[in-house]
Design a protein around this motif. Structure first.
Motif, PDB file in Angstrom:
ATOM      1  N   GLU A 121       0.946  -1.605   0.092  1.00  0.00           N
ATOM      2  CA  GLU A 121       0.666   0.021  -0.031  1.00  0.00           C
ATOM      3  C   GLU A 121       0.546   1.665   0.034  1.00  0.00           C
ATOM      4  OE1 GLU A 121      -2.941  -0.256  -0.239  1.00  0.00           O
ATOM      5  OE2 GLU A 121      -3.948  -2.068  -0.390  1.00  0.00           O
ATOM      6  N   GLU A 122       2.161   0.924   1.412  1.00  0.00           N
ATOM      7  CA  GLU A 122       2.651   2.167   0.284  1.00  0.00           C
ATOM      8  C   GLU A 122       3.276   2.357  -0.263  1.00  0.00           C
ATOM      9  OE1 GLU A 122       4.731   4.927   2.208  1.00  0.00           O
ATOM     10  OE2 GLU A 122       3.383   4.552   2.947  1.00  0.00           O
ATOM     11  N   ALA A 123       3.707   1.562  -0.965  1.00  0.00           N
ATOM     12  CA  ALA A 123       4.647   1.336  -2.515  1.00  0.00           C
ATOM     13  C   ALA A 123       3.160   2.684  -3.792  1.00  0.00           C
ATOM     14  CB  ALA A 123       5.130  -0.221  -3.456  1.00  0.00           C
ATOM     15  N   LEU A 124       2.339   1.750  -3.147  1.00  0.00           N
ATOM     16  CA  LEU A 124       1.344   2.074  -4.194  1.00  0.00           C
ATOM     17  C   LEU A 124       0.887   3.828  -4.014  1.00  0.00           C
ATOM     18  CD1 LEU A 124      -1.852  -0.451  -4.883  1.00  0.00           C
ATOM     19  CD2 LEU A 124      -0.152   0.150  -6.910  1.00  0.00           C
ATOM     20  N   GLY A 125       1.150   4.032  -3.066  1.00  0.00           N
ATOM     21  CA  GLY A 125       1.267   5.733  -2.187  1.00  0.00           C
ATOM     22  C   GLY A 125       2.119   6.354  -2.844  1.00  0.00           C
ATOM     23  N   GLU A 126       3.170   6.218  -2.529  1.00  0.00           N
ATOM     24  CA  GLU A 126       4.688   6.876  -3.300  1.00  0.00           C
ATOM     25  C   GLU A 126       4.664   6.418  -4.922  1.00  0.00           C
ATOM     26  OE1 GLU A 126       7.088   8.370  -1.581  1.00  0.00           O
ATOM     27  OE2 GLU A 126       5.804   7.982  -0.134  1.00  0.00           O
ATOM     28  N   ALA A 127       3.934   5.630  -5.586  1.00  0.00           N
ATOM     29  CA  ALA A 127       4.666   5.894  -7.005  1.00  0.00           C
ATOM     30  C   ALA A 127       3.201   6.825  -7.207  1.00  0.00           C
ATOM     31  CB  ALA A 127       3.689   4.479  -7.647  1.00  0.00           C
ATOM     32  N   ARG A 147      -1.259  -7.066  -8.510  1.00  0.00           N
ATOM     33  CA  ARG A 147      -1.901  -7.006 -10.195  1.00  0.00           C
ATOM     34  C   ARG A 147      -2.652  -6.068 -10.571  1.00  0.00           C
ATOM     35  NH1 ARG A 147      -0.685 -10.913 -13.022  1.00  0.00           N
ATOM     36  NH2 ARG A 147       1.500 -10.689 -12.660  1.00  0.00           N
ATOM     37  N   LYS A 148      -4.120  -6.194  -9.640  1.00  0.00           N
ATOM     38  CA  LYS A 148      -5.658  -6.208  -9.497  1.00  0.00           C
ATOM     39  C   LYS A 148      -5.551  -4.930  -8.630  1.00  0.00           C
ATOM     40  CE  LYS A 148      -7.439 -10.556 -10.300  1.00  0.00           C
ATOM     41  NZ  LYS A 148      -8.412 -11.820 -10.407  1.00  0.00           N
ATOM     42  N   LYS A 149      -5.427  -4.894  -7.661  1.00  0.00           N
ATOM     43  CA  LYS A 149      -5.290  -3.650  -6.581  1.00  0.00           C
ATOM     44  C   LYS A 149      -4.201  -3.003  -7.806  1.00  0.00           C
ATOM     45  CE  LYS A 149      -5.315  -4.082  -2.443  1.00  0.00           C
ATOM     46  NZ  LYS A 149      -5.267  -4.558  -0.939  1.00  0.00           N
ATOM     47  N   ALA A 150      -3.119  -2.703  -8.280  1.00  0.00           N
ATOM     48  CA  ALA A 150      -2.429  -1.603  -8.457  1.00  0.00           C
ATOM     49  C   ALA A 150      -3.425  -1.073  -9.689  1.00  0.00           C
ATOM     50  CB  ALA A 150      -1.740  -2.100  -9.379  1.00  0.00           C
ATOM     51  N   ASP A 151      -3.466  -1.824 -10.669  1.00  0.00           N
ATOM     52  CA  ASP A 151      -4.821  -1.910 -11.630  1.00  0.00           C
ATOM     53  C   ASP A 151      -6.288  -0.963 -11.489  1.00  0.00           C
ATOM     54  OD1 ASP A 151      -3.129  -3.377 -13.490  1.00  0.00           O
ATOM     55  OD2 ASP A 151      -4.663  -4.700 -14.154  1.00  0.00           O
ATOM     56  N   ILE A 163      -2.402   2.288 -11.346  1.00  0.00           N
ATOM     57  CA  ILE A 163      -0.569   2.187 -11.007  1.00  0.00           C
ATOM     58  C   ILE A 163       0.192   0.951 -12.328  1.00  0.00           C
ATOM     59  CG2 ILE A 163       1.474   1.905  -9.685  1.00  0.00           C
ATOM     60  CD1 ILE A 163      -0.193   4.560  -8.587  1.00  0.00           C
ATOM     61  N   GLN A 164       0.959   1.987 -12.963  1.00  0.00           N
ATOM     62  CA  GLN A 164       1.203   0.297 -12.972  1.00  0.00           C
ATOM     63  C   GLN A 164       2.560   0.060 -12.366  1.00  0.00           C
ATOM     64  OE1 GLN A 164       5.004   2.116 -16.747  1.00  0.00           O
ATOM     65  NE2 GLN A 164       5.553   0.159 -16.797  1.00  0.00           N
ATOM     66  N   LEU A 165       2.490  -1.692 -12.713  1.00  0.00           N
ATOM     67  CA  LEU A 165       3.228  -2.956 -11.944  1.00  0.00           C
ATOM     68  C   LEU A 165       3.836  -3.900 -12.563  1.00  0.00           C
ATOM     69  CD1 LEU A 165       2.671  -3.368  -8.487  1.00  0.00           C
ATOM     70  CD2 LEU A 165       1.179  -4.828  -9.613  1.00  0.00           C
ATOM     71  N   THR A 166       4.847  -4.247 -12.267  1.00  0.00           N
ATOM     72  CA  THR A 166       5.222  -5.445 -12.904  1.00  0.00           C
ATOM     73  C   THR A 166       5.699  -6.478 -11.842  1.00  0.00           C
ATOM     74  OG1 THR A 166       6.851  -3.877 -14.833  1.00  0.00           O
ATOM     75  CG2 THR A 166       7.081  -6.017 -14.308  1.00  0.00           C
ATOM     76  N   VAL A 186       6.262   0.350 -10.434  1.00  0.00           N
ATOM     77  CA  VAL A 186       5.855  -0.264  -9.151  1.00  0.00           C
ATOM     78  C   VAL A 186       6.009  -1.322  -9.332  1.00  0.00           C
ATOM     79  CG1 VAL A 186       5.366  -1.271  -7.076  1.00  0.00           C
ATOM     80  CG2 VAL A 186       4.143   1.088  -8.116  1.00  0.00           C
ATOM     81  N   HIS A 187       7.732  -2.550  -8.395  1.00  0.00           N
ATOM     82  CA  HIS A 187       7.583  -3.789  -9.424  1.00  0.00           C
ATOM     83  C   HIS A 187       7.314  -4.248  -8.095  1.00  0.00           C
ATOM     84  CE1 HIS A 187       9.714  -2.981 -13.176  1.00  0.00           C
ATOM     85  NE2 HIS A 187      10.430  -2.011 -13.110  1.00  0.00           N
TER      86      HIS A 187
END
Length: 142
Positions: free
Chosen positions: A20-26, A72-76, A80-83, A33-34
């Motif tokens: 969640e923190e990574a998504l916020g920073e992104a 992946r679903k949460k980032a979508d 947020i772009q996620l790999t 985000v990887h």
């Protein structure tokens, strides 16, 4: 400014908070985000490989794939772009290695993982990454 963020997840609550923190920073930095899940194959290195061990490893790998798919679903949903990356080996060294390969600017980790023993102190994987990574590392406490 962060361009590439690597977050390690394992399905634990601290890892979920780190994600969640990574998504916020992104979102703040418009960063990639990887996310990495590491199957700790080192746990089995001294055991002879047999059908039981192959089944256990297969279950752990499937668990990782499921956790990565949920991320992946949460980032979508957050736009947020996620790999995703599924690795095997020692989790700490795999995280540091992948961060360097990607040219990540930031690593985000939970303070401990799924192992109850790791809860006694800062998680062993987290401690390894903090001690061995030349990349800025944020530890998210639960």
């Amino acid at each position: 400014m962060f361009r590439k963020i690597l977050v390690a997840i394992d399905g634990s609550e601290p890892a979920n908070r780190a994600f969640e923190e990574a998504l916020g920073e992104a979102g703040v930095w418009n960063a990639e985000v990887h996310v990495v899940y590491v199957v700790e194959s080192g746990l089995f290195s001294s055991l002879p490989m047999d059908n039981t061990l192959e089944i256990i490893y297969s279950v752990l790998q499937q668990e990782g794939e499921d956790i990565l798919e949920a991320a992946r679903k949460k980032a979508d949903a957050a736009g947020i772009q996620l790999t995703t990356h599924l690795r095997q080996g020692h989790a700490g060294s795999q995280i540091v290695s992948l961060a360097e390969e990607l040219g990540a600017d930031l690593i985000i980790l939970g303070s401990y993982g799924k192992s109850g023993v790791d809860r006694l102190l800062l998680g062993s994987v987290t401690d390894y990454v903090v001690q061995n990574s030349p990349i800025t590392t944020t530890v998210v406490r639960s």
